[in-house]
Design a protein around this motif. Structure first.
Motif, short mmCIF file in Angstrom:
data_model
loop_
_atom_site.label_atom_id
_atom_site.label_comp_id
_atom_site.label_asym_id
_atom_site.label_seq_id
_atom_site.Cartn_x
_atom_site.Cartn_y
_atom_site.Cartn_z
N ALA A 15 35.69 60.29 40.30
CA ALA A 15 35.05 60.23 41.62
C ALA A 15 35.33 58.89 42.30
O ALA A 15 35.64 58.84 43.49
N ILE A 16 35.26 57.80 41.53
CA ILE A 16 35.50 56.47 42.11
C ILE A 16 36.97 56.32 42.51
O ILE A 16 37.29 55.70 43.53
N ALA A 38 32.05 52.23 29.54
CA ALA A 38 33.31 51.69 29.04
C ALA A 38 34.45 52.67 29.28
O ALA A 38 35.58 52.27 29.63
N THR A 39 34.17 53.97 29.09
CA THR A 39 35.20 54.99 29.35
C THR A 39 35.61 54.97 30.82
O THR A 39 36.81 55.01 31.14
N PHE A 66 43.37 48.03 42.12
CA PHE A 66 42.24 48.51 42.91
C PHE A 66 40.92 48.16 42.24
O PHE A 66 39.97 47.69 42.88
N THR A 67 40.85 48.34 40.92
CA THR A 67 39.60 48.08 40.19
C THR A 67 39.27 46.59 40.20
O THR A 67 38.11 46.21 40.42
N ARG A 68 40.28 45.77 39.97
CA ARG A 68 40.02 44.32 39.99
C ARG A 68 39.56 43.87 41.38
O ARG A 68 38.67 43.02 41.51
N LEU A 118 39.63 53.56 34.96
CA LEU A 118 39.90 52.90 36.24
C LEU A 118 40.96 51.81 36.10
O LEU A 118 41.86 51.68 36.94
N MET A 119 40.87 51.02 35.03
CA MET A 119 41.84 49.95 34.83
C MET A 119 43.23 50.51 34.51
O MET A 119 44.24 49.97 34.96
#
Length: 726
Positions: A194-195, A260-261, A273-275, A266-267
């Motif tokens: 979703a993110i 954590a999953t 994008f995540t950072r 995401l990473m």
């Protein structure tokens, strides 16, 4: 008839009923969408056009070059808005065409329809009677909530992210204790998905973890309330922690693994994008979109109608008090809903339509609990009166929301969101055609105005609609800066512009608009409007053309043509006037600003901030020229003696020498002092220039081609560790 015959008869009947209701929902979806979109006659803009355009462009790229299309999708993962959410729509667009109706139908059938079905499934977990009836009643009720339609009808495809959030909630409600280990990574994957599709679903993930954590804590309080420790078995008695604490600890560990999953996915998929999402201060960057509490509460009353919120409140309250609802499910859903309301109505307070998709599920589940609680607890005429009145209200509310009606029913009913129609459609067409003829070679056109009625994006989208795909981009309108907290001073764009299109009265976003900003957040637009209407010095470099265009709401559009380049002194004085009028520095404005007046808006330079006081500037030869001439003005504070230092680099050994000129200016645009140096591969690589004088306000650094011969196209100059000592 034997037992086998009875079973064989009943199973197809259930499937037929499910098939009938599914067909009915699909039919209503197609019919409402087709009728609504076919009644629109407008040029879409900003968010209403953004993903539509991106999706159609990607579909065309898949048709022409699948490899390039996949590379584009992968590259987009590092951006705030990526193309992953458009991928499921590709087959539909390729099959049925790239019209607005095709796009909206694809979103409605591929994202919104499954979302309705998932909310029906969640409702069946919440209300423990007649699961099939609960499921289909909830799905049908969703059709009567206009805010389940309107974001999609306006062009948003964010419901794709809602599908994954709803799946995560459904999986969690099936096993609140998460006894099945495989559900832990599955929920983590769904929240991450979703993110990935849309960044703002990070707030849904926060609400999910918050609700699950609070639910675990509530269960912990319930277990220890009697004041005695309880143990589930003799094995637990030997455990280091009493049973309630052990349950709380295990819940925390499981939620930690889910988080954590999600973070790992995401990473791995979109690390950049995540950072960025973890480090960028989006609250300050998007402060212009954050409305006052009173305004956002008023908007959400208008989005749904106070009657709807009353039914939702009664539904949840009565369901909980009557103990109709499943305890574990209602605790989680209520907490998730409360946290979502706090996020969007009290903390973030964003007023755009697509953010309602975080709230609509709560409203729908509340309505479903109202109907079923009424049915199960009341009897006789009272029951039918309550259900009939509520049903009639929802039907009228849906009609008020979607059908073009100019009636004021206070806030008991929702506001009207009719199909978008421009009464000045033909006049906009004339304006676009005039600008195309005026600037056939991509000359920059500065659009002085940024409202929901008139802005650069409307003109670009109009040009795209009116002209063939190979030529629509030739209308080179400049539409930014628009917003104080997000953008920069408008001087570089104004210096580049060869034409300026000014709309009178001043066109800005209004508090009542659908795409809304808080008040006084468009000073970066207003200052350019004032420059022309109040005849600032820089406006003398432009000539007013005789043509005018009359748009709706009493807007008159005039066009100015640049007669000569703006000299440095005028540019400096204009910037000082802009700073004085705007006040606080715009949100993303760096200490260095370009004063170069190339007629091409594809800048031949880049400025990046490496640390608090260090910058990196890279310049390239100007498009259609082999000159490296570029100038940068320093906006930071300086003293009477200023020194500029840095490391110079010409990577291409064949590039001739360049010159660097540093000048000192006061706020009246008067030159105070200057210093110059030449640089080539044979000279020193250090930039070290000193200027001094009284009452300075700006430093101007110019990069000039010192050789008479043209530079090669590969020439570029890098200035690393650029610093100003003051």
């Amino acid at each position: 008839m034997g037992l086998f015959d009875v079973v064989s008869f009943k199973l197809p009947r259930k499937f037929l009923i499910d098939g009938f209701f599914l067909f009915l929902v699909v039919l209503v979806t197609v019919a409402v969408t087709s009728i609504y979109v076919s009644r629109e006659h407008t040029f879409y803009w900003w968010d209403y056009a953004g993903y539509n355009t991106a999706t159609v462009n990607t579909a065309n790229l898949f048709r022409d070059s699948p490899d390039k299309a996949w590379r584009g999708v992968i590259e987009s993962l590092s951006k705030e808005k990526n193309l992953l959410i458009s991928l499921p729509l590709m087959p539909f667009i390729l099959l049925f065409g790239e019209s607005r109706l095709s796009y909206i139908l694809s979103v409605s059938l591929i994202y919104v329809l499954p979302f309705r079905l998932l909310l029906g499934a969640i409702s069946a977990k919440l209300i423990p009677v007649y699961p099939r009836r609960v499921f289909w009643l909830t799905v049908l009720l969703s059709l009567l909530i206009p805010m389940s339609w309107i974001p999609t009808l306006r062009g948003y495809l964010d419901t794709g992210g809602c599908v994954f959030v709803a799946l995560a909630i459904l999986v969690y409600l099936q096993d609140v204790k998460l006894k099945s280990w495989w559900k832990i990574p599955l929920i983590g994957f769904l929240l991450a998905a979703a993110i990935l599709l849309r960044r703002h679903f990070a707030y849904s993930a926060i609400a999910f973890f918050g609700a699950a954590s609070l639910q675990a804590f509530i269960e912990f309080i319930v277990l220890i309330y009697p004041g005695k420790w309880a143990f589930s078995s003799s094995k637990d008695k030997d455990a280091a922690l009493p049973f309630p604490y052990r349950c709380l600890f295990e819940s925390g560990i499981k939620l930690g693994f889910i988080a954590a999953t999600s973070l790992t996915i995401l990473m791995l998929v979109a690390g950049d994008f995540t950072r960025s999402a973890l480090t960028v201060d989006y609250r300050n960057l998007y402060v212009a979109w954050s409305l006052p509490v009173n305004d956002i509460l008023t908007r959400y009353a208008d989005f749904y109608g106070l009657g709807t919120w009353l039914l939702v409140l009664i539904g949840f309250s009565a369901g909980i008090l009557a103990r109709i609802l499943v305890p574990a499910a209602v605790i989680f859903v209520s907490l998730f809903g409360v946290l979502s309301l706090i996020e969007w109505l009290l903390v973030l307070r964003y007023g755009y339509l697509h953010y309602t998709i975080h709230i609509t599920p709560i409203a729908l589940l509340g309505l479903s609990t109202f109907f079923w609680t009424t049915w199960l607890t009341l009897k006789g005429k009272v029951r039918y009166f309550m259900l009939g009145a509520a049903g009639l209200y929802l039907v009228l509310n849906a009609a008020v929301g979607l059908i073009p009606l100019k009636i004021d029913l206070s806030r008991l009913f929702m506001a009207n969101f009719p199909p978008l129609v421009r009464s000045d459609y033909d006049e906009v067409v004339k304006l676009v055609e005039f600008l195309r003829k005026l600037a056939p070679n991509e000359e920059p056109i500065y659009i002085v105005g940024a409202s929901n009625n008139f802005n650069a994006n409307i003109l670009r989208q109009a040009n795209r609609k009116l002209n063939p795909p190979e030529g629509w981009w030739k209308l080179n309108t400049i539409g930014r800066p628009q917003i104080d907290s997000r953008d920069t001073y408008p001087l570089p764009e104004l210096l580049q512009a060869q034409y300026a299109v000014v709309a009178v009265p001043f066109q800005q976003v209004l508090p009542t608009d659908e795409q809304v900003l808080r008040s006084h957040e468009q000073d970066v637009v207003k200052v350019v409007y004032d420059a022309f209407t109040q005849k600032w010095e820089i406006s003398r470099d432009f000539q007013l053309l005789p043509e005018q265009f009359k748009l709706e709401n009493g807007v008159t559009v005039s066009v100015y043509r640049r007669m000569r380049p703006t000299d440095t002194a005028t540019a400096v004085r204009t910037l000082e006037a802009m700073q004085r009028q705007i006040g606080d520095r715009p949100g993303t404005q760096l200490d260095w600003i370009s004063l170069h007046q190339s007629i091409y808006t594809s800048a031949n330079y880049s400025v990046t901030q490496e640390s608090d006081n260090l910058y990196k500037i890279v310049t390239h030869p100007i498009k259609n020229s082999k000159k490296l001439d570029t100038s940068f003005l320093y906006l930071g504070s300086i003293s009477d003696k200023a020194k500029v230092t840095g490391q110079l680099n010409l990577p291409n050994q064949q590039c001739p020498a360049v010159a660097l000129l540093l000048t000192l200016w006061d706020k009246q645009g008067k030159l105070i002092d200057s210093a110059e140096m030449a640089y080539s591969h044979k000279s020193a690589i250090g930039l070290n220039l000193l200027v001094e004088g009284k009452n300075p306000i700006y430093l101007l650094l110019e990069v000039l081609s010192s050789s008479k011969q043209d530079l090669t196209n590969q020439c570029r100059l890098e200035i690393n560790n650029l610093a100003v000592s003051r």
